[in-house]
Design a protein around this motif. Structure first.
Motif, short mmCIF file in Angstrom:
data_model
loop_
_atom_site.label_atom_id
_atom_site.label_comp_id
_atom_site.label_asym_id
_atom_site.label_seq_id
_atom_site.Cartn_x
_atom_site.Cartn_y
_atom_site.Cartn_z
N CYS A 82 0.83 -1.21 0.00
CA CYS A 82 0.00 0.00 0.00
C CYS A 82 0.86 1.26 0.00
O CYS A 82 0.57 2.22 -0.70
N LYS A 83 1.95 1.24 0.78
CA LYS A 83 2.78 2.46 0.91
C LYS A 83 3.38 2.88 -0.42
O LYS A 83 3.65 4.05 -0.64
N THR A 84 3.59 1.92 -1.32
CA THR A 84 4.28 2.21 -2.57
C THR A 84 3.44 3.10 -3.47
O THR A 84 3.96 3.97 -4.18
N GLN A 85 2.12 2.89 -3.45
CA GLN A 85 1.23 3.64 -4.35
C GLN A 85 -0.17 3.70 -3.71
O GLN A 85 -1.09 2.98 -4.13
N ILE A 101 -3.64 -7.09 0.61
CA ILE A 101 -2.93 -5.81 0.69
C ILE A 101 -2.08 -5.78 1.95
O ILE A 101 -2.50 -6.26 3.00
N GLU A 102 -0.89 -5.21 1.82
CA GLU A 102 0.03 -5.11 2.96
C GLU A 102 0.04 -3.66 3.44
O GLU A 102 0.24 -2.74 2.64
N VAL A 103 -0.21 -3.45 4.74
CA VAL A 103 -0.29 -2.09 5.28
C VAL A 103 0.70 -1.94 6.44
O VAL A 103 1.02 -2.92 7.11
N VAL A 185 6.27 -13.56 12.36
CA VAL A 185 7.41 -12.88 12.99
C VAL A 185 8.35 -12.42 11.89
O VAL A 185 8.72 -13.19 11.00
N ARG A 186 8.71 -11.12 11.92
CA ARG A 186 9.69 -10.61 10.96
C ARG A 186 11.08 -10.83 11.53
O ARG A 186 11.37 -10.46 12.67
N ILE A 187 11.95 -11.40 10.71
CA ILE A 187 13.29 -11.76 11.16
C ILE A 187 14.33 -10.89 10.45
O ILE A 187 14.30 -10.73 9.23
N VAL A 228 6.60 -16.86 8.84
CA VAL A 228 7.90 -16.22 9.07
C VAL A 228 8.14 -15.25 7.92
O VAL A 228 7.82 -15.54 6.76
N HIS A 229 8.71 -14.11 8.24
CA HIS A 229 8.78 -13.01 7.28
C HIS A 229 10.14 -12.32 7.32
O HIS A 229 10.75 -12.21 8.38
N PHE A 230 10.60 -11.89 6.15
CA PHE A 230 11.68 -10.90 6.11
C PHE A 230 11.40 -9.98 4.94
O PHE A 230 10.69 -10.33 3.99
N HIS A 231 11.92 -8.79 5.02
CA HIS A 231 11.95 -7.87 3.87
C HIS A 231 13.35 -7.27 3.89
O HIS A 231 13.73 -6.63 4.88
N LEU A 232 14.11 -7.49 2.84
CA LEU A 232 15.54 -7.15 2.90
C LEU A 232 15.78 -5.66 2.69
O LEU A 232 16.41 -4.99 3.48
N ARG A 233 15.28 -5.15 1.62
CA ARG A 233 15.41 -3.74 1.24
C ARG A 233 14.82 -3.64 -0.16
O ARG A 233 14.35 -4.64 -0.70
N THR A 234 14.95 -2.46 -0.77
CA THR A 234 14.43 -2.34 -2.13
C THR A 234 15.53 -2.66 -3.14
O THR A 234 16.72 -2.59 -2.80
N ASN A 235 15.15 -3.01 -4.35
CA ASN A 235 16.13 -3.31 -5.41
C ASN A 235 17.20 -4.30 -4.98
O ASN A 235 18.41 -4.03 -5.09
N GLY A 267 9.19 -7.64 -0.14
CA GLY A 267 9.31 -7.11 -1.51
C GLY A 267 10.78 -7.07 -1.90
O GLY A 267 11.55 -7.92 -1.46
N GLY A 268 11.11 -6.11 -2.74
CA GLY A 268 12.53 -5.89 -3.05
C GLY A 268 12.98 -6.31 -4.43
O GLY A 268 14.15 -6.09 -4.78
N LEU A 269 12.08 -6.93 -5.23
CA LEU A 269 12.52 -7.29 -6.58
C LEU A 269 12.96 -6.01 -7.30
O LEU A 269 12.30 -4.98 -7.22
N LEU A 310 4.45 -12.78 -1.21
CA LEU A 310 5.32 -11.77 -1.82
C LEU A 310 4.68 -10.40 -1.64
O LEU A 310 3.47 -10.25 -1.79
N GLU A 311 5.51 -9.41 -1.36
CA GLU A 311 4.99 -8.04 -1.10
C GLU A 311 5.70 -7.03 -1.99
O GLU A 311 6.14 -5.98 -1.50
N ASN A 312 5.86 -7.34 -3.26
CA ASN A 312 6.65 -6.44 -4.10
C ASN A 312 5.91 -5.15 -4.43
O ASN A 312 4.78 -5.19 -4.91
N GLY A 313 6.55 -4.04 -4.17
CA GLY A 313 5.97 -2.74 -4.47
C GLY A 313 6.57 -2.17 -5.74
O GLY A 313 5.92 -2.07 -6.78
#
Ligand SMILES: Cc1ncc(COP(=O)(O)O)c(C=O)c1O
Length: 448
Positions: A82-85, A101-103, A185-187, A228-235, A267-269, A310-313
């Motif tokens: 959601c934050k992306t757009q 949707i991810e908020v 849990v985000r790791i 179990v969850h992680f989000h590394l960063r963008t790109n 996300g992060g692709l 997957l949560e790609n923005g």
């Protein structure tokens, strides 16, 4: 006077000719509605294309879309970031397709509920949620009758919530039980760091030791502990980085004797058709097929896994937007041509600090090119969308179109000396103005 300044080489951004034709046609159609400039033009069609492409790669690797998946195969689910757009008609369009949707904030959660997402299709992420999610709940519970309480808490039943810290978990666990949340849990894996200062970790998630403790606690608490969850960063620049992060998460799950039902890889692709300010592409080492194949292999590390989330923005929505500005004035000095436009970096495209995007003109102008700086209207030298060779025949009244503005442009818009831009939305049913340009009354009436 001949320019003493060196003009950068003209970049090829790699858009397919059909993509350029699509945007030229759409901008002309949008201009026929006479929206005030600057405006963002946002289309659902490129989003649908990106999703199909990702789906095809995942299907080929043996995953099956979670929607309507009754087979024994591992499913996958896309959560719209959601934050992306945060554009209301996009949320509606996505919701109609029964997607999730991810908020990450109270406003985003309320927007998702307002646009009709079922709680089962809302995933709540982000740090320090106990300071707003619990607050929303506390105020919702302050009604005096039980019936009223149940009515008001109903929208928050069955949410998916990824916890971000031990304190947050302690504060929200009772609610998680009461409201039947699907918990995760985000790791913070070793692959996650501040991309601008590589020696620093990000501020998100549980450290591996904390994660083991949290996973054990959640299992003991007998909540719906599933993710179990992680989000590394963008790109994220390579498939191997995701692979290593997943392997680390599998190790943590083993240590906690936990078999997740969902693996949420955030996300992060990496974005396509956009360049760094230095001219490099972001997705040079990244292949979707290799990504899907890595996921197929990695899924074996999780016995009992039912779905990949997957949560790609950026990857999903960058190509779905364009920023249209009008040239207001033209200057020429010290060997450089300057186009002063009614929109630019400061107001509409902070991303231009880090990124170069393709720019089109309407009408098309050809002929000799010269080093040109595209400026916005604010009183800052910083306000420059691009410094590139452009046709000398561009003139006041022409429109410039900054492509690939579908991610992190609208949410990072500013009101520096001016108001918000208009937004034109496009989908299968056609084009329409969905947000007016901000009026002076609206701009100023916030003050008491
Ligand atoms: C938890 C989470 N998921 C998904 C995203 C989307 O990231 P991207 O746009 O890089 O795909 C973000 C972005 O900040 C995020 O924080």
């Amino acid at each position: 006077m001949k320019s003493a300044l060196k003009s950068p080489a003209k970049l090829d951004f790699g858009h397919a000719p059909e993509t350029i034709q699509f945007w030229k046609r759409l901008v002309r159609e949008a201009l026929s509605l006479s929206p005030p400039t600057p405006f963002y033009l946002v289309s659902a069609l490129p989003i649908a294309e990106r999703i199909s492409e990702l789906d095809a790669a995942l299907n080929a690797a043996g995953f099956k879309s979670a929607i309507g998946n009754r087979q024994s195969k591992i499913g996958f689910k896309h959560w719209l970031s959601c934050k992306t757009q945060p554009v209301a008609p996009l949320l509606r369009w996505w919701c109609e397709r029964d997607q999730g949707i991810e908020v990450v904030s109270e406003f985003e959660l309320r927007a998702a509920l307002a646009e009709g997402f079922a709680p089962e299709n809302i995933l709540v992420n982000g740090p320090a949620k106990h300071h707003w999610l619990a607050g929303v709940q506390a105020s919702a519970c302050s009604g005096n009758t039980l019936k009223r309480e149940l009515q008001r808490t109903a929208p928050l039943r069955n949410l998916s919530v990824n916890f971000d810290s031990p304190a947050e978990l302690a504060a929200l666990l009772p609610l998680a039980k009461k409201l039947n949340w699907r918990c995760g849990v985000r790791i913070l894996t070793g692959e996650e760091f501040d991309p601008e200062n590589l020696q620093f970790p990000t501020q998100f998630g549980f450290t591996p030791d904390e994660a083991v403790t949290a996973l054990k606690k959640l299992q003991r608490a007998k909540v719906r502990m599933e993710t179990v969850h992680f989000h590394l960063r963008t790109n994220v620049s390579s498939v191997a980085i995701y692979g290593r992060a997943i392997a680390e998460v599998a190790e943590i799950c083993r240590a906690a004797k936990f078999s997740p039902r969902h693996l949420d890889i955030g996300g992060g692709l990496p974005v396509r058709q956009v360049r760094t300010r230095g001219g490099k592409i972001f997705d040079g080492e990244f292949g979707l097929r290799a990504f899907a194949e890595m996921l197929r292999q990695s899924a074996k590390l999780f016995p009992g896994l039912r779905e990949l989330w997957l949560e790609n923005g950026r990857w999903v929505s960058t190509g779905s937007g364009a920023l249209v500005v009008k040239i207001l004035d033209v200057k020429e000095r010290r060997g450089v041509r300057q186009l002063i436009c009614d929109g630019g970096r400061t107001l509409n495209a902070l991303m231009s600090l880090w990124e170069q995007h393709k720019i089109l003109s309407v009408p098309e102008r050809s002929g000799a090119e010269t080093l040109t700086v595209v400026h916005g209207p604010t009183c800052m030298a910083f306000d420059q969308l691009a410094r590139i060779p452009l046709s000398r025949t561009l003139r006041a009244g022409d429109h410039l179109v900054w492509l690939d503005a579908g991610a992190y442009h609208i949410p990072w818009e500013t009101r520096f000396s001016h108001g918000h831009a208009a937004v034109v939305w496009h989908e299968e049913r056609g084009l329409r103005l969905v947000r007016e340009q901000q009026s002076f009354e609206n701009f100023w009436s916030q003050w008491r």
